[in-house]
Design a protein around this motif. Structure first.
Motif, PDB file in Angstrom:
ATOM      1  N   ASN A  47      49.652  25.795  23.084  1.00 42.13           N
ATOM      2  CA  ASN A  47      49.033  27.091  23.376  1.00 42.13           C
ATOM      3  C   ASN A  47      50.022  27.987  24.114  1.00 42.13           C
ATOM      4  N   PRO A  48      50.832  28.764  23.376  1.00 34.48           N
ATOM      5  CA  PRO A  48      51.808  29.641  24.036  1.00 34.48           C
ATOM      6  C   PRO A  48      51.145  30.721  24.885  1.00 34.48           C
ATOM      7  N   TYR A  49      49.872  30.979  24.644  1.00 33.28           N
ATOM      8  CA  TYR A  49      49.183  32.019  25.410  1.00 33.28           C
ATOM      9  C   TYR A  49      48.912  31.591  26.855  1.00 33.28           C
ATOM     10  N   ARG A  50      49.064  30.303  27.131  1.00 31.72           N
ATOM     11  CA  ARG A  50      48.951  29.856  28.518  1.00 31.72           C
ATOM     12  C   ARG A  50      50.034  30.488  29.384  1.00 31.72           C
ATOM     13  N   LEU A  51      51.164  30.820  28.757  1.00 35.33           N
ATOM     14  CA  LEU A  51      52.258  31.430  29.512  1.00 35.33           C
ATOM     15  C   LEU A  51      51.804  32.723  30.175  1.00 35.33           C
ATOM     16  N   ALA A  52      50.980  33.505  29.457  1.00 31.14           N
ATOM     17  CA  ALA A  52      50.512  34.787  30.008  1.00 31.14           C
ATOM     18  C   ALA A  52      49.616  34.570  31.222  1.00 31.14           C
ATOM     19  N   ASP A  53      48.873  33.474  31.239  1.00 33.05           N
ATOM     20  CA  ASP A  53      47.981  33.176  32.360  1.00 33.05           C
ATOM     21  C   ASP A  53      48.727  32.579  33.548  1.00 33.05           C
ATOM     22  N   ASP A  54      49.735  31.757  33.255  1.00 37.11           N
ATOM     23  CA  ASP A  54      50.321  30.905  34.290  1.00 37.11           C
ATOM     24  C   ASP A  54      51.657  31.369  34.848  1.00 37.11           C
TER      25      ASP A  54
END
Length: 750
Positions: free
Chosen positions: A203-210
């Protein structure tokens, strides 16, 4: 120039003058011979590299934890430094292992592995030669063949080598996705050296959260490069959350379903049905919260970021408690206040009376109407009544100004509540309330929902609260419309000050600001040449010429004629960040003229930002650990390349930053009007141009004008100013604070 460099081998890199290098992408591979300089955080390095053509080159840029003897492959462009000559500016790089005995020897001796220094590196490479790294990879037990290396050291080397290999592989994978070396370090630190690639693959979108510095758009590009389809549920969920974050960045606490879906559709390019599923996922994962309310006889669904809905509900309850708690009315000791009280007009006297008759009251009004005079009289009366008073404001500059105006100590709200670095929370809250009888908070138009929640939860029931602010200024930078909502709810006694003092009425700054606030054009009549005033209008709608006028005004005309210091007393305010007269462009111009490069001034480059000693800068986010908050300005005093740190002098003191923390700062010779809230400056220079069309609103112009204390110069076109003055319908922020306060006051019957 380096005579070893063969221009023919790099034909596209050198311009005719042999000193200007075209930004053509190039790739260099070679061995790191030595590290000339590396900042402590390794976000900037200068290295010498022997390339695969056997030439020595200078590479500069973000090279992470690079080591001598290491083999790298770097992509970037050639440039010419006026002092250091030709160098290769690295944009991306990846580490590859050395293949020669000498390279391996230097690599191991550089400290890459605990327990191996120069001595053991020589012994190991002398024994295994160019096969050393292969041995470490596949047969580390053979290290026992090397004299002087025992079982314990072999185990340490084996573990360290495999750990380094995992981090190296993770970095190569992440850099291949387009992440910078700094971002790779953050990702690996967050997820672990071995787990990072798998987390990003799933899930590369975790980068935006973390990960700070990686937003949805960057994560979306990574996802696209990994082949994740546009209609993937995890993409749709992340996209909806991103759209909600954009809306909160505009000040909204919540958003109706149709608006959220339509904006998400435009961003994601997916059908509404798919977006709906993404929204459901965001709610089920607790990233967004849903609330159904009645509006106009209809039920509508509102969506909130979790943190903001909880903060707004908590704020409403804290305010309800304060508004509902009876306080004993205190008669104002008029006879003991003396002549100062007698000089108050009727509205001002009402404001003082409300402060002691009610437990919660608001004083609002524009410039020159005597809000500070009222605060002085409230504080004086409280002292006569032996009440303990605390004064506070949202920003350091506003608190300092309040303290100077009243002659009493005033604090920022953050410092009043005392941030606990270890606990990551304020010391004062509902369990440990502030100790005071009367709390006066100035510049309340700047108070956003989350800070207001922290503040009012820390006020003990029965404490008198007086809020002071200008309801016609721009709302807070953070989400919410606290002052507007408190006035609108009808539960708080409000005093509107409208009478302008005679001495203030002689100021064209103040009379013109009030004209704008009424929706009228200000008086732009030029003053006679022999008359020095405090307001000037310069007609110019060409943005390039306007920028040149502003630069000359700030650096020459104003200091020469008025004697103001361009660094500390003059502030440029712009409606926007972009454009020729936006803050970014103006800062670049003003930095060159006010604080030009000099041999004795160190410079720090961080990404596309360049700072030097003597620069005026602004903090752009709250840093509770340092005690410096969004909007506070300071001067860079020292840049220490060796230690990789720099120092900024703020009103609160000298604050140390690591180079990697430079992303928290921007140049502040020019700032947006929004960022200027709560501050006053001796001199303000403000462009008002047609290119600012989307931001031309009455309250923005009014806010900018009221930041000037002694001199205001506006550069622009009458047409643009007329558009702004007549635009009295700025977008309303979506909040639910009024409804919550009314519901708590009149709970529905069971």
């Amino acid at each position: 120039m380096d005579t070893e460099f063969d221009f023919d081998e790099y034909p596209d890199t050198i311009a005719d003058d042999a000193k200007t290098y075209a930004p053509v992408a190039y790739t260099i591979r070679g061995e790191v011979l030595r590290i000339v300089f590396a900042s402590e955080d390794r976000d900037f390095s200068i290295i010498r590299l022997r390339d695969d053509k056997d030439h020595e080159q200078t590479l500069v840029g973000n090279l992470g934890n690079i080591l001598e003897g290491q083999q790298i492959e770097a992509t970037g462009h050639w440039e010419f430094h006026k002092e250091h000559g030709r160098q290769f500016r690295v944009e991306q790089f990846k580490a590859v292992l050395p293949t020669t005995s000498d390279g391996i020897r230097k690599y191991l001796a550089s400290g890459v592995l605990p327990g191996i220094g120069a001595t053991y590196a020589n012994r190991i490479v002398d024994h295994f030669g160019a096969q050393t790294l292969h041995i470490l990879d596949t047969a580390s037990e053979r290290l026992k063949e090397v004299p002087g290396i025992g079982k314990k050291r072999i185990e340490e080397i084996r573990n360290a080598w495999h750990s380094a290999a995992r981090e190296r592989e993770s970095s190569i994978f992440l850099q291949g996705l387009g992440l910078s070396a700094t971002q790779c370090k953050k990702v690996i630190a967050k997820y672990g050296e071995g787990a990072a690639p798998e987390v990003v693959r799933r899930n590369p979108y975790r980068l935006a959260d973390d990960i700070t510095g990686i937003g949805f758009l960057s994560a979306d590009n990574i996802a696209r490069s990994m082949g994740i389809p546009q209609d993937a549920p995890l993409r749709l969920c992340a996209g909806v959350v991103y759209v909600m974050d954009e809306l909160t960045g505009m000040g909204h606490i919540c958003c109706p379903r149709p608006v959220l879906l339509e904006r998400a559709k435009k961003l994601l390019g997916a059908p509404l049905e798919a977006i709906e599923e993404g929204l459901k996922t965001a709610v089920s994962e607790n990233k967004l919260m849903q609330e159904t309310v009645q509006e106009g006889g209809e039920s509508i669904d509102l969506f909130f970021p979790r943190r903001l809905r909880l903060a707004e509900i908590s704020l409403a309850h804290a305010l309800h408690v304060l508004l509902s708690t009876p306080v004993r009315p205190c008669p104002v000791p008029y006879d003991r206040l003396g002549d100062n009280y007698l000089r108050l007009n009727q509205q001002q006297r009402q404001a003082v009376d409300f402060a002691f008759r009610y437990g919660f009251s608001i004083v609002t009004g524009g410039p020159g109407v005597g809000k500070t005079t009222v605060v002085n009289q409230i504080a004086a009366a409280a002292r006569l009544l032996r009440l303990q008073v605390k004064l506070a404001a949202p920003t350091g500059r506003a608190a300092k100004r309040l303290s100077e105006a009243t002659g009493r100590d005033a604090e920022t709200i953050h410092r009043l509540l005392k941030w606990d670095v270890q606990e990551k929370a304020f010391t004062f809250d509902e369990k440990t309330p502030l100790s005071c009888d009367l709390l006066v908070v100035d510049e309340v138009s700047m108070l956003d929902t989350q800070l207001a929640d922290s503040l009012f939860r820390a006020v003990a029931p029965g404490t008198r609260v007086v809020l002071v602010g200008d309801k016609d200024q721009l709302p807070s930078v953070g989400p919410g419309a606290v002052l507007h909502d408190l006035i609108s709810c009808g539960r708080v006694p409000v005093t509107q000050l409208t009478e302008v003092y005679r001495q203030a009425g002689n100021s064209r700054i103040i009379t013109n600001a009030h004209a704008v606030n009424r929706g009228a054009m200000p008086d732009l009549t030029p003053l006679p040449s022999n008359v020095r005033g405090d307001f000037y209008w310069i007609e110019q709608d060409d943005s390039v010429r306007a920028a040149d006028i502003i630069a000359r005004m700030v650096t020459d005309r104003i200091p020469t004629v008025y004697g103001f210091n361009p660094l500390t007393e003059v502030q440029v305010l712009s409606p926007m960040r972009k454009g020729e007269c936006g803050t970014i462009a103006l800062n670049n111009i003003l930095q060159k003229t006010i604080n030009p490069p000099a041999p004795n001034k160190a410079t720090l480059t961080f990404g596309n930002r360049s700072f030097r000693e003597g620069d005026k800068v602004m903090q752009t986010s709250n840093n509770y650990d340092k005690g410096v908050f969004n909007g506070e300005m300071g001067i860079i005093t020292t840049i220490d390349d060796t230690a990789g740190e720099f120092y900024v002098q703020f009103d609160v003191g000298l604050i140390k930053y690591q180079f990697v923390e430079a992303d928290q700062l921007v140049l502040a010779y020019a700032v947006t009007v929004h960022k200027s809230q709560g501050s006053e400056y001796p001199v303000v220079v403000m462009p008002v141009l047609s290119q600012h069309f989307v931001m031309l609103q009455k309250n923005l112009i009014y806010t900018g004008m009221t930041r000037a204390k002694k001199l205001l110069i506006m550069v622009g076109s009458r047409r643009a100013l007329g558009i702004a003055v007549s635009n009295n319908t700025p977008s309303q922020r979506r909040t639910m604070l009024v409804q919550r306060l009314l519901a708590l006051a009149n709970p529905p019957a069971l």
